[in-house]
Design an enzyme around this catalytic site. Structure first.
Site, PDB file in Angstrom:
ATOM      1  CE1 TYR A   1      -3.761  -2.162   5.292  1.00  0.00           C
ATOM      2  CE2 TYR A   1      -3.362   0.062   4.505  1.00  0.00           C
ATOM      3  CZ  TYR A   1      -3.636  -1.260   4.258  1.00  0.00           C
ATOM      4  OH  TYR A   1      -3.777  -1.692   2.964  1.00  0.00           O
TER       5      TYR A   1
ATOM      6  CB  THR B   1      -0.922   0.008   1.249  1.00  0.00           C
ATOM      7  OG1 THR B   1      -1.567   1.280   1.363  1.00  0.00           O
ATOM      8  CG2 THR B   1      -0.135  -0.216   2.527  1.00  0.00           C
TER       9      THR B   1
END
Ligand code: UFG
Length: 327
Positions: free
Chosen positions: A141, A117
């Protein structure tokens, strides 16, 4: 033809990967614990119901599927939740990936495409983010995904695994044939929420902050169509199967759109009003995340074709109107 184990194959992006693999003549086998995935999304090959946190179950799944390679999407991906419950993210995203890699080494599976990501870059201070930017995540995350990238480096060096980590910007849209699409419970992503508001399924869309340092004051993101994104995975897989190693690429189109622009595009495409309300900034939101996608184009020959706001919104809407995954 290759057999590919797709972890998270019942989730949004994993299910699209299964469909595209099948269309390209491969044999996808989905692995999912159905915690956040949808059984209705598994339509393109068998499902092994297993949790990557369970090492024995992961080993058994690999022994059963005997894949030529793995595409690894299974993960928790809600930034806000990761700030509130970091343990969940370290256990699932990092622990689950470690089990998967160990089981791959044990069973002799040599190649993996990993879903990483842009959140691994944190708050970059450049206009366009390329792969040489420092990875300094600002939430658990992003940190959990970066940890897995490091793990891939180590396993590649020690065990001769061939690995690709693809760093997504904002994935949106749905299968152009409207068989599968995006659904999260609860939904936190902008485009599905805009469609909910347009359909009257929610009162209004909250705009999280209008005082950012951007042209219209709302946050800017680089939206990439899920089908284009998956095409890059197939290209990366091809490279790995051909012997390439250490593929690390950003996947975005290199164009930013503000929250306001997304809302206006939806109003144009749907011919409906999107009711909005102002809301405070969402903690942890960077003002602008836009990709320099030139390396993926050069290294993979990737050419995003569907990644206009209009097309992403139209495809997501079409899937929603066809019933989605039930009520
Ligand atoms: N937004 C709103 N209102 C909403 C929902 C979102 O204004 O109700 C705004 C957000 O503040 C943000 C933009 O719309 O500026 C996009 O938000 P999303 O939640 O759709 O996506 P994010 O950019 O927060 O996150 C996405 C992925 C993450 C990934 C990140 C990397 O969901 O998994 O991109 O860039 F880490």
């Amino acid at each position: 033809m290759a057999r590919i184990l797709v972890t998270g194959g019942a989730g949004y992006i994993g299910a699209h990967a299964c469909k595209a693999l099948r269309a390209a003549g491969h044999e996808p086998v989905a692995l999912d614990d159905l915690r956040t995935g949808w059984r209705e999304a598994v339509r393109f090959g068998p499902l092994i119901e297993a949790d990557l946190n369970d090492l024995d179950a992961t080993r058994a799944a690999l022994a059963q599927a005997r894949p030529d390679a793995v595409m690894h999407f299974a993960a928790l991906s809600n930034v806000g939740e990761s700030v509130r419950s970091p343990g969940l993210y370290w256990r699932n995203n990092v622990g689950g990936s470690l089990n998967l890699l160990e089981a791959m080494v044990e069973t002799g599976v040599r190649a993996i495409v990993f879903s990483s990501t842009a959140a691994t870059y944190g708050e970059p201070d450049v206009e366009l983010i390329d792969e040489d930017q420092p990875q300094r995540p600002i939430n658990p995350y992003g940190a959990s995904k970066l940890a897995v990238e490091r793990m891939l480096d180590d396993f590649e060096a020690a065990h001769g695994l061939r690995t690709a980590a693809l760093r997504y910007f904002n994935v949106a849209g749905a299968d152009p044939e409207a068989e599968i699409g995006e659904r999260h419970q609860p939904e936190t992503h902008l485009i599905p929420l805009v469609l909910d508001a347009a359909a009257g399924a929610r009162e209004a869309l909250s705009i999280f902050g209008r005082d950012y340092d951007t042209p219209d004051g709302t946050c800017v993101r680089d939206y990439v169509h899920v089908w284009d994104l998956i095409e890059a995975h197939l290209l990366a897989l091809e490279r790995l199967m051909g012997g390439a190693r250490g593929i690390r690429l950003n996947l975005g189109v290199g164009r930013g759109h503000s929250v306001r622009e997304v809302i206006e595009a939806a109003e144009r495409v749907l011919g409906r009003r999107v009711p909005v309300r102002d809301a405070p900034r969402r903690p942890g939101d960077p003002s602008r995340l836009v990709c320099d996608g030139s390396r993926a184009r050069a290294e993979l020959g990737w050419e995003p074709r569907l990644s206009t706001l209009e097309r992403m919104i139209a495809d997501a809407w079409r899937w929603r109107c066809s019933g989605g995954f039930g009520p």
